[in-house]
Design a protein around this motif. Sequence first.
Motif, PDB file in Angstrom:
ATOM      1  N   ALA A 150       7.303   2.544   5.082  1.00  0.00           N
ATOM      2  CA  ALA A 150       6.159   1.803   5.454  1.00  0.00           C
ATOM      3  C   ALA A 150       4.841   2.309   5.219  1.00  0.00           C
ATOM      4  O   ALA A 150       3.940   1.351   4.926  1.00  0.00           O
ATOM      5  CB  ALA A 150       6.513   1.911   6.931  1.00  0.00           C
ATOM      6  N   ARG A 151       4.754   3.749   5.110  1.00  0.00           N
ATOM      7  CA  ARG A 151       3.255   4.282   4.761  1.00  0.00           C
ATOM      8  C   ARG A 151       2.859   3.940   3.430  1.00  0.00           C
ATOM      9  O   ARG A 151       2.049   3.643   3.077  1.00  0.00           O
ATOM     10  CB  ARG A 151       3.464   5.786   5.029  1.00  0.00           C
ATOM     11  N   LYS A 152       4.101   3.790   2.555  1.00  0.00           N
ATOM     12  CA  LYS A 152       3.843   3.536   0.882  1.00  0.00           C
ATOM     13  C   LYS A 152       3.420   2.039   1.166  1.00  0.00           C
ATOM     14  O   LYS A 152       2.205   1.734   0.346  1.00  0.00           O
ATOM     15  CB  LYS A 152       4.931   3.673   0.303  1.00  0.00           C
ATOM     16  N   PHE A 153       3.778   1.071   1.894  1.00  0.00           N
ATOM     17  CA  PHE A 153       3.515  -0.354   1.670  1.00  0.00           C
ATOM     18  C   PHE A 153       2.447  -0.370   2.438  1.00  0.00           C
ATOM     19  O   PHE A 153       1.692  -1.428   1.947  1.00  0.00           O
ATOM     20  CB  PHE A 153       4.806  -1.129   2.470  1.00  0.00           C
ATOM     21  N   ALA A 154       1.889   0.513   3.625  1.00  0.00           N
ATOM     22  CA  ALA A 154       0.564  -0.130   4.080  1.00  0.00           C
ATOM     23  C   ALA A 154      -0.789   0.785   3.738  1.00  0.00           C
ATOM     24  O   ALA A 154      -1.929   0.484   3.902  1.00  0.00           O
ATOM     25  CB  ALA A 154       0.747   0.313   5.614  1.00  0.00           C
ATOM     26  N   LYS A 155      -0.356   1.542   2.532  1.00  0.00           N
ATOM     27  CA  LYS A 155      -1.470   2.631   1.952  1.00  0.00           C
ATOM     28  C   LYS A 155      -2.502   1.525   1.247  1.00  0.00           C
ATOM     29  O   LYS A 155      -3.693   1.827   1.475  1.00  0.00           O
ATOM     30  CB  LYS A 155      -0.975   3.440   1.035  1.00  0.00           C
ATOM     31  N   PRO A 156      -2.224   0.512   0.638  1.00  0.00           N
ATOM     32  CA  PRO A 156      -3.186  -0.347  -0.067  1.00  0.00           C
ATOM     33  C   PRO A 156      -4.170  -0.868   0.744  1.00  0.00           C
ATOM     34  O   PRO A 156      -5.282  -1.289   0.688  1.00  0.00           O
ATOM     35  CB  PRO A 156      -2.359  -1.248  -0.823  1.00  0.00           C
ATOM     36  N   PHE A 157      -4.003  -1.148   2.218  1.00  0.00           N
ATOM     37  CA  PHE A 157      -4.807  -1.647   2.811  1.00  0.00           C
ATOM     38  C   PHE A 157      -5.404  -0.488   4.056  1.00  0.00           C
ATOM     39  O   PHE A 157      -5.716  -0.967   5.117  1.00  0.00           O
ATOM     40  CB  PHE A 157      -4.484  -2.946   3.690  1.00  0.00           C
ATOM     41  N   GLY A 158      -5.014   0.819   3.927  1.00  0.00           N
ATOM     42  CA  GLY A 158      -5.602   1.881   4.843  1.00  0.00           C
ATOM     43  C   GLY A 158      -4.850   2.055   5.738  1.00  0.00           C
ATOM     44  O   GLY A 158      -5.422   2.633   6.659  1.00  0.00           O
ATOM     45  N   ALA A 159      -3.782   1.461   6.119  1.00  0.00           N
ATOM     46  CA  ALA A 159      -3.059   1.725   7.227  1.00  0.00           C
ATOM     47  C   ALA A 159      -1.712   2.705   7.211  1.00  0.00           C
ATOM     48  O   ALA A 159      -0.652   2.366   7.826  1.00  0.00           O
ATOM     49  CB  ALA A 159      -2.655   0.487   7.820  1.00  0.00           C
ATOM     50  N   ALA A 189       1.437   2.680   9.762  1.00  0.00           N
ATOM     51  CA  ALA A 189       2.832   2.226   9.556  1.00  0.00           C
ATOM     52  C   ALA A 189       3.675   3.268   9.442  1.00  0.00           C
ATOM     53  O   ALA A 189       4.814   3.047  10.041  1.00  0.00           O
ATOM     54  CB  ALA A 189       2.923   1.647   8.187  1.00  0.00           C
ATOM     55  N   TYR A 190       3.421   4.498   9.124  1.00  0.00           N
ATOM     56  CA  TYR A 190       4.132   5.579   9.326  1.00  0.00           C
ATOM     57  C   TYR A 190       4.569   5.992  10.897  1.00  0.00           C
ATOM     58  O   TYR A 190       5.987   6.038  11.017  1.00  0.00           O
ATOM     59  CB  TYR A 190       3.637   7.114   8.832  1.00  0.00           C
ATOM     60  N   MET A 227       0.292  -7.349   9.063  1.00  0.00           N
ATOM     61  CA  MET A 227       0.424  -6.631   8.067  1.00  0.00           C
ATOM     62  C   MET A 227       1.328  -5.279   8.320  1.00  0.00           C
ATOM     63  O   MET A 227       2.378  -5.117   7.767  1.00  0.00           O
ATOM     64  CB  MET A 227      -0.948  -6.401   7.371  1.00  0.00           C
ATOM     65  N   LEU A 228       0.952  -4.877   9.577  1.00  0.00           N
ATOM     66  CA  LEU A 228       1.829  -3.500   9.814  1.00  0.00           C
ATOM     67  C   LEU A 228       3.060  -3.991  10.110  1.00  0.00           C
ATOM     68  O   LEU A 228       4.029  -3.236   9.323  1.00  0.00           O
ATOM     69  CB  LEU A 228       1.029  -2.929  10.783  1.00  0.00           C
ATOM     70  N   PHE A 229       3.434  -4.953  10.784  1.00  0.00           N
ATOM     71  CA  PHE A 229       4.817  -5.559  11.372  1.00  0.00           C
ATOM     72  C   PHE A 229       5.501  -5.921   9.780  1.00  0.00           C
ATOM     73  O   PHE A 229       6.602  -5.299   9.884  1.00  0.00           O
ATOM     74  CB  PHE A 229       4.430  -6.736  12.105  1.00  0.00           C
ATOM     75  N   SER A 230       4.838  -6.304   8.830  1.00  0.00           N
ATOM     76  CA  SER A 230       5.631  -6.741   7.678  1.00  0.00           C
ATOM     77  C   SER A 230       5.887  -5.298   6.963  1.00  0.00           C
ATOM     78  O   SER A 230       7.073  -5.514   6.253  1.00  0.00           O
ATOM     79  CB  SER A 230       4.661  -7.491   6.841  1.00  0.00           C
ATOM     80  N   CYS A 231       4.917  -4.503   7.146  1.00  0.00           N
ATOM     81  CA  CYS A 231       5.433  -3.134   6.254  1.00  0.00           C
ATOM     82  C   CYS A 231       6.647  -2.454   6.983  1.00  0.00           C
ATOM     83  O   CYS A 231       7.530  -1.820   6.440  1.00  0.00           O
ATOM     84  CB  CYS A 231       4.330  -2.191   6.314  1.00  0.00           C
TER      85      CYS A 231
END
Length: 196
Positions: free
Chosen positions: A32-41, A45-46, A184-188
């Motif tokens: 989740a951290r990896k998926f959210a990294k591009p939008f700074g979250a 997500a982690y 976006m967070l939910f999706s990750c």
Amino acid sequence: MHTVYYAHRLEDKPREEWQRLDEHLKNVAALARKFAKPFGAGNWAYAAGLLHDIGKFSDKFQEYLTLPAEKQKKLRGKINHSSAGAQEVIKLIIDQAGKPNENIAKIIAYAIAGHHAGLANGKDNTRADLETRLYVREIDDYSQWQHVITPPQLSKSDIEELTKSLQREEHYQTAFAISFFIRMLFSCVVDADRFD
């Protein structure tokens, strides 16, 4: 009380080969951290990924995993495991005065509470709305999670950065930004959970 907690039952495999819960939580958090990294979250997500299944630390859920498939099917969705993480995140995000910052914590709570059923409404007086799930008391004891998983930490700068980036001059713009961020967070978290 169990000594090993499992996240999932693997059909036709002995229990020793089932996926351990601590492993699943860490894997989902990292993905989740990896998926959210591009939008700074990434850190947001982690935290959501690490807490999303902590309700599975209950004895009732662990017993559910051992039931034959037919009995599991009848109980599917009846053991509440996703409200636990949503409730814990409320306790973990503290404001500058040392009190829970529920408004910020709810951003993560939406992703955790909805990772199976979908995003809940904020408050609509149903058993499935987020407000109800945050304060529901019918959750089996899952306290063992604290002995296995280190609670995630969101830094003061993580919270300040998000707050600044979501604030707009017009109220509707802020509401839209928060809503979009939650999705976006939910999706990750959902994607990470499914991949693991």
